[in-house]
Design an enzyme around this catalytic site. Structure first.
Site, PDB file in Angstrom:
ATOM      1  N   SER A 210       7.320  19.704  10.931  1.00 56.31           N
ATOM      2  CA  SER A 210       6.710  20.997  10.564  1.00 56.31           C
ATOM      3  C   SER A 210       5.219  20.957  10.878  1.00 56.31           C
ATOM      4  CB  SER A 210       6.872  21.263   9.068  1.00 56.31           C
ATOM      5  OG  SER A 210       8.233  21.227   8.737  1.00 56.31           O
TER       6      SER A 210
ATOM      7  N   ARG B 263       2.542  18.475  -0.190  1.00 60.71           N
ATOM      8  CA  ARG B 263       1.962  17.854   1.018  1.00 60.71           C
ATOM      9  C   ARG B 263       0.483  17.519   0.818  1.00 60.71           C
ATOM     10  NH1 ARG B 263       6.302  18.003   0.958  1.00 60.71           N
ATOM     11  NH2 ARG B 263       7.856  18.751   2.431  1.00 60.71           N
TER      12      ARG B 263
ATOM     13  N   GLU C 276      -0.069  21.427   8.559  1.00 64.21           N
ATOM     14  CA  GLU C 276       0.343  20.223   7.832  1.00 64.21           C
ATOM     15  C   GLU C 276      -0.095  18.981   8.630  1.00 64.21           C
ATOM     16  OE1 GLU C 276       4.427  20.313   6.304  1.00 64.21           O
ATOM     17  OE2 GLU C 276       4.629  18.206   6.858  1.00 64.21           O
TER      18      GLU C 276
HETATM   19  C1  FAD Z   1      10.605  14.954  13.756  1.00 66.96           C
HETATM   20  C2  FAD Z   1       9.710  14.871  12.547  1.00 66.96           C
HETATM   21  C3  FAD Z   1      10.168  15.264  11.305  1.00 66.96           C
HETATM   22  C4  FAD Z   1       9.355  15.190  10.179  1.00 66.96           C
HETATM   23  N1  FAD Z   1       9.863  15.579   8.974  1.00 66.96           N
HETATM   24  C5  FAD Z   1       9.090  15.494   7.861  1.00 66.96           C
HETATM   25  C6  FAD Z   1       9.613  15.874   6.589  1.00 66.96           C
HETATM   26  O1  FAD Z   1      10.779  16.247   6.458  1.00 66.96           O
HETATM   27  N2  FAD Z   1       8.796  15.796   5.518  1.00 66.96           N
HETATM   28  C7  FAD Z   1       7.501  15.365   5.609  1.00 66.96           C
HETATM   29  O2  FAD Z   1       6.821  15.317   4.574  1.00 66.96           O
HETATM   30  N3  FAD Z   1       6.984  14.988   6.808  1.00 66.96           N
HETATM   31  C8  FAD Z   1       7.736  15.038   7.919  1.00 66.96           C
HETATM   32  N4  FAD Z   1       7.219  14.673   9.138  1.00 66.96           N
HETATM   33  C9  FAD Z   1       5.808  14.263   9.216  1.00 66.96           C
HETATM   34  C10 FAD Z   1       5.584  12.720   9.175  1.00 66.96           C
HETATM   35  O3  FAD Z   1       6.761  12.041   9.509  1.00 66.96           O
HETATM   36  C11 FAD Z   1       5.097  12.238   7.818  1.00 66.96           C
HETATM   37  O4  FAD Z   1       3.919  12.904   7.446  1.00 66.96           O
HETATM   38  C12 FAD Z   1       4.830  10.728   7.814  1.00 66.96           C
HETATM   39  O5  FAD Z   1       4.600  10.286   6.505  1.00 66.96           O
HETATM   40  C13 FAD Z   1       3.646  10.317   8.689  1.00 66.96           C
HETATM   41  O6  FAD Z   1       3.638   8.900   8.736  1.00 66.96           O
HETATM   42  P1  FAD Z   1       2.927   8.125   9.900  1.00 66.96           P
HETATM   43  O7  FAD Z   1       3.003   6.668   9.557  1.00 66.96           O
HETATM   44  O8  FAD Z   1       3.480   8.513  11.204  1.00 66.96           O
HETATM   45  O9  FAD Z   1       1.427   8.641   9.732  1.00 66.96           O
HETATM   46  P2  FAD Z   1       0.368   8.886  10.883  1.00 66.96           P
HETATM   47  O10 FAD Z   1       0.729  10.091  11.660  1.00 66.96           O
HETATM   48  O11 FAD Z   1       0.112   7.637  11.643  1.00 66.96           O
HETATM   49  O12 FAD Z   1      -0.920   9.209   9.998  1.00 66.96           O
HETATM   50  C14 FAD Z   1      -0.994  10.404   9.247  1.00 66.96           C
HETATM   51  C15 FAD Z   1      -2.343  10.407   8.493  1.00 66.96           C
HETATM   52  O13 FAD Z   1      -2.359   9.373   7.525  1.00 66.96           O
HETATM   53  C16 FAD Z   1      -3.392   8.421   7.791  1.00 66.96           C
HETATM   54  N5  FAD Z   1      -2.794   7.108   7.504  1.00 66.96           N
HETATM   55  C17 FAD Z   1      -1.657   6.588   8.033  1.00 66.96           C
HETATM   56  N6  FAD Z   1      -1.391   5.408   7.466  1.00 66.96           N
HETATM   57  C18 FAD Z   1      -2.388   5.158   6.580  1.00 66.96           C
HETATM   58  C19 FAD Z   1      -2.675   4.088   5.672  1.00 66.96           C
HETATM   59  N7  FAD Z   1      -1.872   3.025   5.579  1.00 66.96           N
HETATM   60  N8  FAD Z   1      -3.792   4.169   4.909  1.00 66.96           N
HETATM   61  C20 FAD Z   1      -4.613   5.246   4.989  1.00 66.96           C
HETATM   62  N9  FAD Z   1      -4.388   6.295   5.828  1.00 66.96           N
HETATM   63  C21 FAD Z   1      -3.288   6.242   6.590  1.00 66.96           C
HETATM   64  C22 FAD Z   1      -3.770   8.623   9.250  1.00 66.96           C
HETATM   65  O14 FAD Z   1      -5.118   8.256   9.509  1.00 66.96           O
HETATM   66  C23 FAD Z   1      -3.552  10.124   9.403  1.00 66.96           C
HETATM   67  O15 FAD Z   1      -4.648  10.843   8.892  1.00 66.96           O
HETATM   68  C24 FAD Z   1       8.018  14.715  10.295  1.00 66.96           C
HETATM   69  C25 FAD Z   1       7.547  14.297  11.551  1.00 66.96           C
HETATM   70  C26 FAD Z   1       8.380  14.370  12.673  1.00 66.96           C
HETATM   71  C27 FAD Z   1       7.869  13.867  14.001  1.00 66.96           C
END
Ligand code: FAD
Length: 338
Positions: A238, A164, A334
């Site tokens: 998580s 992570r 996380e």
């Molecule tokens: C129900 C549920 C289940 C999940 N299961 C998992 C799992 O199994 N495994 C896992 O690893 N994660 C899991 N996650 C966490 C999440 O889905 C991941 O971390 C995902 O990659 C976040 O993507 P996002 O586009 O929503 O990022 P965001 O929440 O929008 O952003 C996360 C971070 O990244 C930055 N960011 C986003 N996009 C960019 C970009 N293009 N360039 C630079 N910075 C950027 C943001 O500023 C922020 O700091 C889960 C979440 C939920 C709600």
């Protein structure tokens, strides 16, 4: 470029926290991103890049410019005997990308089915599930440096992926906007069914011949039964990482708590199941106001409706403290706290 003022972020984070961004805009291409970042307006305000908002807890209004990434598009860039290389816009929904791969028979991401969020954030924390991490299929990415105003590629080693973790969460925090990610996907699948309950689920489904579709389906059904649907109950998956401790510390804990759950990790280290530690401290199913610890999985903190980000953050503080007091283990979040 259209900039909205005092814009509600409630629909833009899976926690569903009711906060406002002072300014909000979207970008659909690298050129649009450059236009916004190079504008005099942008120079006056701090920027936050937003993907699907599934790994963020907003604890207050954002006093700056929130830029939502909407760069779409999936294209094949090359192939060899073993792999297809696919370049994906950072604003593509991750699970839609997984489904695209499955439809086309490109293997490698099926174990990462149903993870919310966008492709652009997948390398940020090297998303992982069911024995696979993004680093296993990663080819390269392109990212725009906000201050230097240049687009540059990052190779696998330059991303410094860990559990992570990546260079974008540490050394280059808030410096780059990831605009596209390329993946190397297997033409011949290498199935990974050893993790968790995948095989059990496949048996239940009556699968005789293993396919990437079947694995994806199995994972979708396991995840749907274990995790709350964020569209109904706000959450970010998580909330904490599984802590890593030295093997000798693990053996000592095991002596006192024979039921403790841990997996060998790197040399001489063990990764503890954070959910087990939290559950043992009595948090599973806990609820205070609308902030809670999910009743089926203690690792997931939830917003049952009107919880504030601060209430969820405070709950996470209390959990960290009680796990530290009972086990001497320090949990790390996380989720990104803002
Ligand atoms: C129900 C549920 C289940 C999940 N299961 C998992 C799992 O199994 N495994 C896992 O690893 N994660 C899991 N996650 C966490 C999440 O889905 C991941 O971390 C995902 O990659 C976040 O993507 P996002 O586009 O929503 O990022 P965001 O929440 O929008 O952003 C996360 C971070 O990244 C930055 N960011 C986003 N996009 C960019 C970009 N293009 N360039 C630079 N910075 C950027 C943001 O500023 C922020 O700091 C889960 C979440 C939920 C709600």
């Amino acid at each position: 470029m259209q900039i909205r003022e005092n814009f509600s972020l409630k629909p833009y984070s899976t926690f569903g926290i009711d906060v406002n961004a002072k300014y909000f805009s979207t970008f659909h291409s690298v050129d649009e991103l450059k236009e916004i970042l190079n504008s005099p307006f942008s120079n006056l305000h701090s920027q936050l890049i937003l993907g699907g908002g599934s790994n963020i807890l907003f604890t207050k209004d954002v006093d700056g410019l929130v830029l939502k990434n909407e760069i779409k598009g999936i294209e094949i860039i090359s192939e060899d005997n073993e792999f297809i290389y696919v370049k994906t816009g950072a604003g593509v929904n991750w699970h839609e990308f997984v489904l695209y791969c499955i439809r086309n028979g490109y293997a490698g991401v099926e174990n990462l089915s149903l993870i919310p969020g966008n492709v652009g954030a997948s390398p940020m924390q090297n998303i992982g599930a069911y024995g696979v991490e993004v680093k296993d299929v990663f080819h390269q990415l392109e990212a725009y440096h906000i201050n230097e105003k240049t687009l540059r590629p990052f190779s696998l080693s330059e991303c410094e992926f860990g559990y992570r973790e990546s260079v974008f969460k540490r050394k280059y925090k808030n410096e780059f906007v990831i605009t596209s990610v390329s993946f190397g996907l297997n033409k011949t699948p290498v199935f990974n069914t050893s993790y968790g309950a995948i095989q059990q689920e496949l048996d239940k489904m009556g699968v005789k011949e293993l396919t990437i579709q079947a694995i994806s389906q199995a994972i979708i059904s396991i995840r749907s039964s274990k995790l709350p649907d964020w569209k109904e109950v706000g959450n970010a998956g998580s909330f904490f990482k599984n802590p890593q401790i030295h093997q000798h510390e693990f053996h000592e804990l095991k002596r006192i708590y024979p039921g403790i759950v841990g997996f060998p990790f790197k040399s001489e280290h063990t990764k503890l199941a954070a959910g087990w530690l939290i559950e043992q401290c009595g948090w599973k199913g806990y609820k205070k106001g609308d902030a809670g610890c999910y009743e089926k999985q203690a690792l997931v903190l939830v917003n049952y409706g009107k919880a504030t980000g601060k209430e969820i953050f405070d709950l996470s503080e209390d959990i960290i403290q009680s796990v530290k007091n009972k086990f001497g283990v320090i949990l790390e979040r996380e989720v990104n706290i803002l």
